[in-house]
Scaffold this active site. Sequence first.
Site, PDB file in Angstrom:
ATOM      1  N   HIS A   1      40.211  41.302  30.235  1.00  0.00           N
ATOM      2  CA  HIS A   1      40.220  41.037  29.395  1.00  0.00           C
ATOM      3  C   HIS A   1      39.756  41.963  28.265  1.00  0.00           C
ATOM      4  O   HIS A   1      40.040  43.173  28.763  1.00  0.00           O
ATOM      5  CB  HIS A   1      38.378  40.547  28.971  1.00  0.00           C
TER       6      HIS A   1
ATOM      7  N   ASP B   1      35.079  43.473  37.298  1.00  0.00           N
ATOM      8  CA  ASP B   1      34.602  42.677  35.492  1.00  0.00           C
ATOM      9  C   ASP B   1      34.356  41.462  36.672  1.00  0.00           C
ATOM     10  O   ASP B   1      35.053  40.559  36.936  1.00  0.00           O
ATOM     11  CB  ASP B   1      35.619  42.980  34.683  1.00  0.00           C
TER      12      ASP B   1
ATOM     13  N   GLN C   1      33.714  36.289  34.962  1.00  0.00           N
ATOM     14  CA  GLN C   1      34.159  34.965  35.320  1.00  0.00           C
ATOM     15  C   GLN C   1      33.786  34.180  37.145  1.00  0.00           C
ATOM     16  O   GLN C   1      33.186  33.204  36.879  1.00  0.00           O
ATOM     17  CB  GLN C   1      35.852  34.379  35.036  1.00  0.00           C
TER      18      GLN C   1
ATOM     19  N   LYS D   1      27.029  33.323  30.922  1.00  0.00           N
ATOM     20  CA  LYS D   1      27.900  33.073  31.769  1.00  0.00           C
ATOM     21  C   LYS D   1      27.748  32.407  33.188  1.00  0.00           C
ATOM     22  O   LYS D   1      28.387  31.813  34.074  1.00  0.00           O
ATOM     23  CB  LYS D   1      29.203  33.526  32.340  1.00  0.00           C
TER      24      LYS D   1
ATOM     25  N   CYS E   1      41.216  36.763  23.906  1.00  0.00           N
ATOM     26  CA  CYS E   1      40.687  37.948  24.228  1.00  0.00           C
ATOM     27  C   CYS E   1      41.472  39.099  24.853  1.00  0.00           C
ATOM     28  O   CYS E   1      41.445  39.696  25.786  1.00  0.00           O
ATOM     29  CB  CYS E   1      39.260  38.418  24.299  1.00  0.00           C
TER      30      CYS E   1
END
Lengths: 411, 151
Positions: A128, A205, A208, A231, A369
Site C-alpha cells: 500500500h 503491515d 488487512q 479494519k 493506493c
Amino acid sequence: MDHTAATFDVSKVRRDFPILAEQVNGKPLVYLDNAATTLKPNRVIEAIEHHYRHETANVHRGVHTLSERATAAYEGAREKIRRFLNAASREEILLTGGTTDSINLVAQCFGRAFIGAGDEILITEMEHHSNIVPWQMLCEEKKCVLKVVPFNEDGELDMDAYRALLGPKTKLVAAVYISNSLGTINPVREMIGAARAQGTPVLIDAAQAVSYAPIDVQDLDCDFLAFSGHKLFGPTGVGVLYGKKDLLNRMPPYRGGGDMIESVSFAKTTFNSLPYKFEAGTPNIADVIGLGAAIDYVAEIGLPNTHPHRQELLRYATAKLEEIPGVRIIGRAREKTSVISFVHPDVHAHDMGTLVDKQGVAIRTGHHCTQPVMDHFEISATSRASVSLYNTIEEMDILAEAVRKAIDIFH
Amino acid sequence: MTDKDISRLYQQVVIAHNRDPHNYGPLAEATHQARGYNPVCGDAVTVYFSLRDGTVTAASFEGDCCAVCTCSASLLTDRLTGMDAPAFEALMTEFERLVKPRRTTVIDEQLLGELNVFEGIREFPSRVPCATLPWHTARAAWASLPQVSTE
C-alpha cells in the site's frame, strides 16, 4: 452470543451490524468494500456512546472519578490489544492513529535513528502507498536505498528474489501480510525467519490480516506490526503499533508534548517510559475504547470459525464473476483471501462502481493506493469486491448480476 | 436513484463516444499539450492542440479513463477546433455550471450544444471530476502557451 465453529451463523452475525438494514438506492445494502473499512457492530457503537455518556474525561492525569473511569477503560483496551496480539508486555502496544501513522512512527523513530546513507530498506511490489511513501521520504533524507521484491503474474511474491535482495545492507524489511488489492496472503513467517537469521528487523503491515486470522507476534517473531482499528470492525482514527520492547526503548520519540514526558524544565526534559514515550498529547480515548470492544467481539466469534464461510464466499464470487464474458480477475495467488479485484475491457472501473452502486452494491474502484500493482498489470484501475464475515452467498449472486447489468449498458 | 438516473448519466451519446471517441490519439503538429491526472481515481488524460494566430486548428486527446471522462474529452476536442482562448474559457465556465451539483442559475444550452448530455451528472457528485478533468487539462495546456506562439 454463541459463535462457535459448529454454529457460525451468518444471519445471526448480520444482526450485530445495524447498518446492514440500510437501503441504498432503494435496494438492500450489499457491502463489499471491507478492505477499505469494515462495518461496526452494535457493541462498538455502544462502547463509544457509553464513554461519552458516562465517562468523558481525560486520561492519565485526573484524580476525579470520571478520569479514573476513562483511564481504566482506555488502559483496559490496551490490555485487550496486548492479549489479541499475544504481545509479551503492554509496554509494547503503542496506540496510534492507524496503520499509516504506525508505519510513519517506525520510519521517523527507528528509521531516522538507525538507517543511514547506503543502507537498504526492503519492501514488496504489492505494498500500500502507506508502506512505500514513508520509506521514500526517509531515503530522500538519509540517502538510503529502497529495494523492492517483485511478484509474479498470479500476484505471489518472488521468494527467491526476496532472499537474494535480503543482504548485509538491509536494515529493515517492511512487508504487507495480506495485499489489499490482490488478496495475496504473503509467507510472512518465512520472510521474518530469513530476515531475523541475519539480524534484520521486520515490520509487518497487518491492516488487512488483522480481521482474517489471529496474530501472535511472539510466534511470528516480527519486530514491528501495524494495524488499524477500523479494519477490525472498530472505529476510524485509531490504530496500533506493536514493537519489541528493546527496540522501542532504543528509539527516540518524535512527537513531543504532554503525557510523553516524565519531567519538564527548561534545562532538561526526561521522557516518559513505554508506551507513553510515543503517545504525546491527549489520545483518541473513545475510539481506543471502541477498538477494545471490537476485539472483544472478534474474540467471541473466533476468526478461525469464519474461515470456511469466507473462503467459500471468495471461491463462489470468483467463479460467478469468471463466468461473465470479458471479466478478468487480477490476483490469483494460491494463498488468497477476501479480495476479488477484476477488470473488463469495455467497462472502466469507475463506470462499474457507479453502475453496481445503483443496485445497492458497494465496491471500491480505482488503484486502491497500490499504483505499483496497477503498473505491474498495465492497468489504471480495478473494481474490487472485498468480503467479510457478514457477507452471504446471495450477495455474491447480486454482485455478479449487477456486474452483468453494468456490462450490458456498454454493449 | 433509479434506472432513469443511470440512463441520464450513461446516455447513448456517452456510450457511443466511449466506444468510438473522436479525435483520439496524439497530435503530431501539437503546439500545446498537457496531461491531466486525478490521483483519487487514477484517470489520466492528455489533451493536445495546435494553435495558429491564437486559434486552435486541430485538437486531440488520449488517455486511460472512464466513459464519462472519455466522452467529455471527445466532445471537448470536437469543440476546441476554431476556438480562441476567451471562447474556450467561456465554454468551460458554462460546462462547469452545467455539472455543478447545486446549480441555481439558468444554463446557456445553446452554447453547450452536445455537451448538454452531461446534464444528469449532477446526480452523481463523485463522478463530476471525471467530466471536468479533460477541461482542466485543456486549460493547463492554454496556460503554458508560449509568448512567441503567434506570428
